[in-house]
Design a protein around this motif. Structure first.
Motif, short mmCIF file in Angstrom:
data_model
loop_
_atom_site.label_atom_id
_atom_site.label_comp_id
_atom_site.label_asym_id
_atom_site.label_seq_id
_atom_site.Cartn_x
_atom_site.Cartn_y
_atom_site.Cartn_z
N GLY A 137 0.82 -1.22 0.00
CA GLY A 137 0.00 0.00 0.00
C GLY A 137 0.85 1.26 0.00
O GLY A 137 0.54 2.23 -0.69
N TYR A 138 1.93 1.24 0.78
CA TYR A 138 2.83 2.39 0.80
C TYR A 138 3.52 2.56 -0.54
O TYR A 138 3.78 3.69 -0.98
CB TYR A 138 3.85 2.22 1.91
CG TYR A 138 3.35 2.59 3.30
CD1 TYR A 138 2.01 2.85 3.53
CD2 TYR A 138 4.24 2.69 4.38
CE1 TYR A 138 1.55 3.19 4.79
CE2 TYR A 138 3.79 3.04 5.64
CZ TYR A 138 2.45 3.29 5.85
OH TYR A 138 2.00 3.64 7.10
N ALA A 139 3.81 1.44 -1.21
CA ALA A 139 4.44 1.50 -2.53
C ALA A 139 3.52 2.20 -3.53
O ALA A 139 3.98 2.97 -4.39
CB ALA A 139 4.79 0.10 -3.03
N GLU A 140 2.22 1.96 -3.42
CA GLU A 140 1.26 2.62 -4.31
C GLU A 140 1.32 4.14 -4.11
O GLU A 140 1.24 4.91 -5.07
CB GLU A 140 -0.15 2.10 -4.05
CG GLU A 140 -0.38 0.67 -4.52
CD GLU A 140 -1.80 0.19 -4.25
OE1 GLU A 140 -2.64 1.03 -3.84
OE2 GLU A 140 -2.07 -1.01 -4.46
N GLN A 141 1.46 4.57 -2.85
CA GLN A 141 1.57 6.00 -2.61
C GLN A 141 2.83 6.58 -3.25
O GLN A 141 2.78 7.63 -3.89
CB GLN A 141 1.59 6.28 -1.09
CG GLN A 141 0.25 6.05 -0.41
CD GLN A 141 0.20 6.68 0.97
OE1 GLN A 141 1.23 6.97 1.58
NE2 GLN A 141 -1.01 6.91 1.46
N ILE A 142 3.95 5.88 -3.08
CA ILE A 142 5.21 6.37 -3.66
C ILE A 142 5.11 6.45 -5.18
O ILE A 142 5.50 7.44 -5.79
CB ILE A 142 6.38 5.47 -3.22
CG1 ILE A 142 6.64 5.63 -1.72
CG2 ILE A 142 7.64 5.79 -4.02
CD1 ILE A 142 7.66 4.65 -1.15
N ASP A 143 4.58 5.40 -5.80
CA ASP A 143 4.51 5.36 -7.26
C ASP A 143 3.55 6.39 -7.82
O ASP A 143 3.72 6.87 -8.94
CB ASP A 143 4.13 3.96 -7.73
CG ASP A 143 5.23 2.94 -7.49
OD1 ASP A 143 6.40 3.36 -7.31
OD2 ASP A 143 4.93 1.73 -7.49
N SER A 144 2.53 6.74 -7.04
CA SER A 144 1.56 7.75 -7.50
C SER A 144 1.97 9.16 -7.10
O SER A 144 1.42 10.14 -7.61
CB SER A 144 0.17 7.44 -6.93
OG SER A 144 0.15 7.66 -5.52
N GLY A 145 2.92 9.28 -6.17
CA GLY A 145 3.36 10.59 -5.71
C GLY A 145 2.34 11.29 -4.83
O GLY A 145 2.38 12.51 -4.66
N SER A 146 1.44 10.52 -4.22
CA SER A 146 0.39 11.08 -3.36
C SER A 146 0.44 10.37 -2.02
O SER A 146 0.42 9.14 -1.96
CB SER A 146 -0.97 10.90 -4.02
OG SER A 146 -2.00 11.35 -3.17
N PHE A 147 0.47 11.13 -0.92
CA PHE A 147 0.71 10.54 0.40
C PHE A 147 -0.35 10.95 1.43
O PHE A 147 -0.04 11.52 2.47
CB PHE A 147 2.10 10.96 0.91
CG PHE A 147 3.20 10.67 -0.06
CD1 PHE A 147 3.80 9.43 -0.11
CD2 PHE A 147 3.63 11.65 -0.95
CE1 PHE A 147 4.81 9.15 -1.02
CE2 PHE A 147 4.66 11.39 -1.87
CZ PHE A 147 5.25 10.13 -1.89
N PRO A 148 -1.61 10.65 1.18
CA PRO A 148 -2.64 11.00 2.17
C PRO A 148 -2.41 10.25 3.48
O PRO A 148 -2.03 9.08 3.49
CB PRO A 148 -3.94 10.56 1.49
CG PRO A 148 -3.53 9.52 0.49
CD PRO A 148 -2.17 9.95 0.01
N ALA A 149 -2.65 10.95 4.58
CA ALA A 149 -2.40 10.36 5.91
C ALA A 149 -3.56 9.46 6.30
O ALA A 149 -4.44 9.83 7.07
CB ALA A 149 -2.20 11.46 6.93
N GLU A 150 -3.56 8.24 5.76
CA GLU A 150 -4.63 7.28 6.04
C GLU A 150 -4.45 6.62 7.40
O GLU A 150 -5.42 6.16 8.02
CB GLU A 150 -4.66 6.22 4.94
CG GLU A 150 -4.95 6.80 3.56
CD GLU A 150 -4.60 5.83 2.44
OE1 GLU A 150 -3.94 4.81 2.74
OE2 GLU A 150 -4.97 6.10 1.28
N VAL A 151 -3.21 6.52 7.87
CA VAL A 151 -2.91 5.86 9.16
C VAL A 151 -2.47 6.89 10.19
O VAL A 151 -3.06 7.02 11.26
CB VAL A 151 -1.83 4.78 8.98
CG1 VAL A 151 -1.49 4.16 10.33
CG2 VAL A 151 -2.30 3.72 7.99
N SER A 152 -1.42 7.63 9.84
CA SER A 152 -0.97 8.70 10.72
C SER A 152 -0.16 9.69 9.90
O SER A 152 0.38 9.35 8.85
CB SER A 152 -0.11 8.16 11.88
OG SER A 152 1.12 7.65 11.40
N ALA A 153 -0.08 10.91 10.39
CA ALA A 153 0.68 11.95 9.72
C ALA A 153 2.13 11.90 10.15
O ALA A 153 2.46 11.45 11.25
CB ALA A 153 0.08 13.32 10.03
#
Length: 294
Positions: free
Chosen positions: A220-236
């Motif tokens: 899941g974190y890899a998807e954020q990196i590859d998309s360049g978007s980092f919404p705080a779904e777990v913690s900021a």
């Protein structure tokens, strides 16, 4: 591991790993030629049925496929450069540890001499060679890999990563980063708990559970990196930074080395200062992805 056993193979370099590689080929039934600068290291393999070549050139000429497992890339160049054997038409699989730049340069060097070249990395200890647990990474032209996959399969679970000759080395190094990071985090926690009389064996199962849980976050974190978007779904990240400060404080109060958590918090602080405090932890890829000081 299904593979033909009538294909001959050469192994150059008979340290602990090289001997394990040659032994796996012999056990699988491949006619195996070996060569080592110190000939006595081949004695046991010869007793098991290997042919010992008198020179490295003879070893290279003996088989369509040569596995090289030496101390470093300089040794590979010195050996092949000094060999009188023409490399035309042979396939070299270099399982010597080195950098991705060395792998790419050696591929160019071998190609100019008429050889097909695959670079590789062994993700296993010598006793595991020849079993499915031994993972061998390969990079280079896929056609060259596929041509020899049946033979290479005698060594373990073989994988082709891509046409870039440097990929196997990069995966190998990235794997080491992962290994040391997990071990260092465990040692940090162990040092903390020992101050309260908790031994390493007691803490280890809890640490293993945490490490396994965190590993589950990676896709899941890899998807954020590859998309360049980092919404705080777990913690900021700013929340994580406060927890890092707690770890530093606890370590210092207990008289435990706090260099590692301080280093990670410094990276987090730079990211927060750049405006990423409200985003999720993988945003730190931007800090990992550039040299310090940029």
């Amino acid at each position: 591991m299904n593979h033909r056993t009538d294909t001959s193979v050469t192994v150059i370099g008979l340290g602990l790993m090289g001997r394990a590689l040659a032994g796996a080929f012999l056990k699988a039934g491949h006619p195996t030629t070996v060569w080592n600068r110190t000939p006595a290291k081949a004695d046991r393999l010869v007793a098991e049925g290997a042919r010992q070549a008198p020179t490295a050139g003879d070893a290279l000429r003996a088989s369509p496929l040569t596995i090289i497992c030496l101390t470093d890339y300089q040794a590979v160049h010195e050996l092949l450069g000094a060999s009188e054997a023409a490399l035309d038409g042979t396939t070299l699989v270099n399982l010597t540890s080195g950098t991705s730049a060395q792998a790419r340069e050696t591929a160019r060097w071998a190609g100019k001499r008429g050889a097909r070249y695959l670079d590789g990395a062994i993700m296993a200890v010598p006793p595991a060679i020849g079993t499915d647990e031994a993972v061998i990474l390969h990079s280079g032209p896929q056609a060259d890999f596929e041509a020899h996959r049946p033979t290479l399969g005698a060594l373990g679970t073989v994988t082709h990563l891509g046409a870039d000759h440097g990929l196997a080395s990069l995966y190998d190094t990235a794997g080491l980063a992962m290994m040391w990071s997990v071990l260092n985090a465990w040692l940090q926690g162990t040092a903390l708990l020992r101050t309260a009389g908790v031994d390493a064996a007691t803490y280890a199962p809890f640490a293993q559970q945490i490490a396994t849980g965190v590993a589950g976050w990676l896709p899941g974190y890899a998807e954020q990196i590859d998309s360049g978007s980092f919404p705080a779904e777990v913690s900021a990240l700013e929340t994580d930074a406060r927890a890092m400060a707690h770890l530093i404080e606890e370590s210092e109060a207990a008289g435990v080395n706090a260099e590692l958590p301080r280093l990670i918090k410094a990276m987090a602080d730079r990211s927060i200062a750049a405006g990423h405090g409200a985003e999720q932890y993988p945003v730190l890829i931007e800090e990992f992805g550039r040299p310090r000081g940029d």
